[in-house]
Design a protein around this motif. Structure first.
Motif, PDB file in Angstrom:
ATOM      1  N   GLY A 157     -29.717  82.596 -40.445  1.00 36.76           N
ATOM      2  CA  GLY A 157     -31.126  82.104 -40.889  1.00 36.76           C
ATOM      3  C   GLY A 157     -31.385  81.033 -39.957  1.00 36.76           C
ATOM      4  N   GLY A 158     -30.618  80.396 -39.249  1.00 37.71           N
ATOM      5  CA  GLY A 158     -31.204  79.284 -38.379  1.00 37.71           C
ATOM      6  C   GLY A 158     -31.651  78.415 -39.464  1.00 37.71           C
ATOM      7  N   LYS A 159     -32.802  77.777 -39.654  1.00 35.00           N
ATOM      8  CA  LYS A 159     -33.403  76.732 -40.276  1.00 35.00           C
ATOM      9  C   LYS A 159     -33.296  77.070 -41.846  1.00 35.00           C
ATOM     10  CE  LYS A 159     -35.976  74.504 -36.315  1.00 35.00           C
ATOM     11  NZ  LYS A 159     -36.108  75.651 -35.712  1.00 35.00           N
ATOM     12  N   LEU A 160     -33.353  78.402 -41.976  1.00 33.01           N
ATOM     13  CA  LEU A 160     -33.234  78.805 -43.471  1.00 33.01           C
ATOM     14  C   LEU A 160     -31.926  78.565 -43.966  1.00 33.01           C
ATOM     15  CD1 LEU A 160     -35.076  80.108 -45.533  1.00 33.01           C
ATOM     16  CD2 LEU A 160     -34.362  82.360 -44.835  1.00 33.01           C
ATOM     17  N   MET A 161     -31.348  77.391 -44.131  1.00 30.02           N
ATOM     18  CA  MET A 161     -30.127  77.122 -44.356  1.00 30.02           C
ATOM     19  C   MET A 161     -30.006  76.780 -45.734  1.00 30.02           C
ATOM     20  SD  MET A 161     -27.854  73.873 -42.426  1.00 30.02           S
ATOM     21  CE  MET A 161     -28.827  72.761 -42.917  1.00 30.02           C
ATOM     22  N   PRO A 162     -28.715  77.005 -46.340  1.00 34.24           N
ATOM     23  CA  PRO A 162     -28.342  76.504 -47.504  1.00 34.24           C
ATOM     24  C   PRO A 162     -27.730  75.230 -47.677  1.00 34.24           C
ATOM     25  CG  PRO A 162     -26.716  78.130 -46.936  1.00 34.24           C
ATOM     26  CD  PRO A 162     -27.702  77.882 -45.927  1.00 34.24           C
ATOM     27  N   VAL A 163     -28.131  74.306 -48.588  1.00 29.58           N
ATOM     28  CA  VAL A 163     -27.467  73.212 -48.681  1.00 29.58           C
ATOM     29  C   VAL A 163     -26.867  72.858 -50.267  1.00 29.58           C
ATOM     30  CG1 VAL A 163     -27.313  70.600 -48.093  1.00 29.58           C
ATOM     31  CG2 VAL A 163     -28.639  72.179 -46.641  1.00 29.58           C
ATOM     32  N   SER A 164     -25.969  72.349 -50.537  1.00 25.81           N
ATOM     33  CA  SER A 164     -25.402  72.161 -51.742  1.00 25.81           C
ATOM     34  C   SER A 164     -24.853  70.703 -51.680  1.00 25.81           C
ATOM     35  CB  SER A 164     -24.408  73.102 -52.320  1.00 25.81           C
ATOM     36  OG  SER A 164     -24.875  74.593 -52.347  1.00 25.81           O
ATOM     37  N   THR A 195     -24.280  92.959 -30.446  1.00 26.55           N
ATOM     38  CA  THR A 195     -23.448  91.642 -30.837  1.00 26.55           C
ATOM     39  C   THR A 195     -24.177  90.600 -31.038  1.00 26.55           C
ATOM     40  OG1 THR A 195     -21.540  92.542 -29.488  1.00 26.55           O
ATOM     41  CG2 THR A 195     -21.530  90.259 -30.369  1.00 26.55           C
ATOM     42  N   VAL A 196     -24.250  89.730 -32.077  1.00 26.66           N
ATOM     43  CA  VAL A 196     -25.033  88.499 -32.579  1.00 26.66           C
ATOM     44  C   VAL A 196     -24.025  87.355 -32.384  1.00 26.66           C
ATOM     45  CG1 VAL A 196     -26.361  87.206 -34.003  1.00 26.66           C
ATOM     46  CG2 VAL A 196     -26.729  90.063 -33.795  1.00 26.66           C
ATOM     47  N   ILE A 197     -24.481  86.283 -31.589  1.00 21.57           N
ATOM     48  CA  ILE A 197     -23.806  85.241 -31.420  1.00 21.57           C
ATOM     49  C   ILE A 197     -24.654  84.033 -32.016  1.00 21.57           C
ATOM     50  CG2 ILE A 197     -22.417  83.608 -29.778  1.00 21.57           C
ATOM     51  CD1 ILE A 197     -23.736  86.978 -28.456  1.00 21.57           C
ATOM     52  N   ALA A 229     -28.456  83.893 -34.667  1.00 22.41           N
ATOM     53  CA  ALA A 229     -28.923  84.661 -35.976  1.00 22.41           C
ATOM     54  C   ALA A 229     -30.056  84.371 -37.018  1.00 22.41           C
ATOM     55  CB  ALA A 229     -27.300  84.836 -36.837  1.00 22.41           C
ATOM     56  N   GLY A 230     -31.077  83.784 -36.101  1.00 24.72           N
ATOM     57  CA  GLY A 230     -32.224  83.299 -36.966  1.00 24.72           C
ATOM     58  C   GLY A 230     -32.811  84.850 -37.444  1.00 24.72           C
ATOM     59  N   LEU A 231     -33.926  84.460 -38.120  1.00 23.60           N
ATOM     60  CA  LEU A 231     -34.710  85.737 -38.617  1.00 23.60           C
ATOM     61  C   LEU A 231     -35.191  86.775 -37.476  1.00 23.60           C
ATOM     62  CD1 LEU A 231     -36.890  84.302 -41.608  1.00 23.60           C
ATOM     63  CD2 LEU A 231     -34.624  85.474 -41.862  1.00 23.60           C
TER      64      LEU A 231
END
Length: 491
Positions: free
Chosen positions: A37-44, A28-30, A9-11
């Protein structure tokens, strides 16, 4: 109804899913992670919020065209903020050059730092626009299904006009003389995971995107792009299986019949799209006998792009020194790339990139700066070994920043180190490479793996390791290109 299974489910996977669903496909997306977003990942980290993935966003019109297919007006769901002066470049001698899409602002700085560059700046902008327009017309939308596609006379004519045999560094030297200015421009090669002293001048077009079209940030974090695309896809009826990993693809008579998940579930489809690192996922999911044109031996011949050593640092202060994007350059840039690519080792004098999105969006970090600190790293050794001690290298980076007038340790509230090993494991990245295949070899720069398997008729590829390459807009385009071809196939 034609069924499509999208792996990842990357861009690229999101854009393909939306395009296919808009044409009536059952999709269907696995995705093995729990975020899109792949590497477009949120980190908190507590009250500090970071974008792990691309911090620099260009070409918003590409994302807008995907939302349009979903029946969504992008501006209704995302706020793109154009950064007037976006990147502050710090040279080893203390000189500061701030990149901007405002050409007058750029020429004013160049008159002081590089008079030759100031005189040639308009010519430079005209040439990088020419490179971009040729790429936009002939390379971005082009689909590569087999070797004959590369022999198109029209493509050949365009190819000859984009300076394929000149290096980026040589190209920039036509227009600028200041070592500091050249160093700042040469960094654009890292956007494709490569060296400016080897990769083709064609990719100088990246400078056009930032210095003419402009750099953007999405309010709330660039990860909002992926989140909004996933919502739009879900609203259309696309099914998402998050936290599910594909472990194999079953092939019979040169067609993929199904895929198997780590849960044991089997999913059948008519079309399969692999939005994953081609160098890692294809060999792992498909038996070698079923992919003779992409053997393990062939995979091993590709040179992986650079990886990254990342520190997420939450600060208890707001620095007056930093912009949204910042680069602290090494004293010997050419040696740094030689270490990364030729010697396969970490630089002891690394160039350090810092994104502080709280400079633009204070809600991302209300108590102080949220510093995303990145240093270029060599890909992992073939045995997966990391070449440095993470704690020791982190301290070296802090020492370098302190020497440059940016004390980290005394204002540090929270931190997290992310190494190439974690990038490889989290994102299925071959040897931890950020951009799949490097563009240091001329053939790899232009003749990237095509978007369709030569051995499996209904398996296609989207993402940074295939055409047209890495970067958020490019991987989005790759998904759109593949979807358009599949729609045409089933009309």
């Amino acid at each position: 109804m034609v069924k499509a299974a999208v792996i990842g489910a990357g861009l690229g996977g999101l854009s393909a899913a939306i395009m296919l669903r808009s044409a009536g496909f059952e999709v269907t997306v696995i995705e093995k992670n729990f975020h899109a977003g792949g590497k477009l990942m949120p980190v908190s980290l507590g009250d500090y919020h970071f974008d792990f993935g691309p911090n620099t966003i260009t070409m918003p019109h590409v994302f807008s065209s995907v939302f349009e297919k979903a029946g969504v007006v992008m501006e209704d769901v995302l706020e793109f903020i154009k950064l007037p002066h976006h990147t502050k470049n710090f040279s080893p001698d203390g000189t500061e050059l701030v990149f901007s899409h405002d050409s007058d602002y750029m020429k004013k700085q160049l008159k002081e730092q590089d008079p030759f560059g100031a005189e040639n700046y308009d010519k430079f902008l005209k040439e990088i626009e020419r490179l971009y327009r040729l790429s936009e017309a002939h390379f971005f939308p082009k689909m590569f299904k087999g070797p004959l596609d590369y022999l198109s006379p029209r493509l050949g004519a365009a190819f000859s006009q984009v300076r394929p045999l000149e290096t980026m560094d040589h190209f920039f030297r036509r227009y600028f003389k200041s070592p500091n200015v050249l160093q700042a421009l040469n960094r654009y090669a890292t956007y494709i995971g490569s060296s400016p002293y080897v990769s083709p001048a064609t990719f100088a077009m990246i400078a056009y995107l930032e210095l003419v079209q402009g750099v953007y940030y999405v309010k709330g974090g660039n990860v909002k792009i992926a989140e909004a695309l996933q919502r739009a896809a879900s609203d259309m009826g696309v099914s998402f299986l998050m936290g599910s990993e594909v472990v194999s693809i079953q092939v019979k008579e040169k067609r993929a019949e199904s895929l198997t998940l780590d849960s044991g579930e089997v999913i059948k489809a008519d079309e399969f799209i692999m939005n994953a690192d081609l160098l890692k996922a294809f060999p792992e999911l498909v038996q070698e006998d079923d992919r003779p044109h992409f053997s393990d031996q062939k995979r091993d011949r590709y040179e992986p792009s650079i990886s990254a050593f990342v520190i997420l640092a939450g600060m208890n202060n707001i620095s007056k020194k930093l912009h949204h994007h910042n680069v602290f350059f090494s004293s010997n840039y050419q040696r740094e790339f030689h270490d990364l690519f030729k010697n396969g080792v970490y630089s002891t004098q690394p160039t350090i990139y810092i994104s502080s999105s709280s400079y633009t969006d204070r809600q991302q970090s209300v108590n102080g700066d949220n510093l995303f600190i990145l240093v270029n790293a060599p890909p992992l050794k073939k045995d997966g070994r990391l070449q440095v001690n993470p704690e020791e290298y982190k301290e070296l980076i802090y020492d370098r920043l302190e020497a440059a007038g940016l004390p980290i340790r005394e204002h540090l509230s929270v931190e997290k180190v992310i190494t190439p090993q974690e990038i490889a494991a989290k994102f299925g990245a071959y040897r931890g490479a950020l951009y799949g295949i490097s563009a240091n070899r001329k053939l790899d720069a232009f003749l990237r793996p095509g978007n369709f398997s030569r051995d499996i008729k209904n398996l296609s590829f989207a993402g940074g390791s295939t055409h047209p390459g890495g970067g958020s807009p490019m991987v989005t385009i790759s998904g759109m290109n593949v979807a358009k071809a599949l729609i045409k196939r089933h009309q």
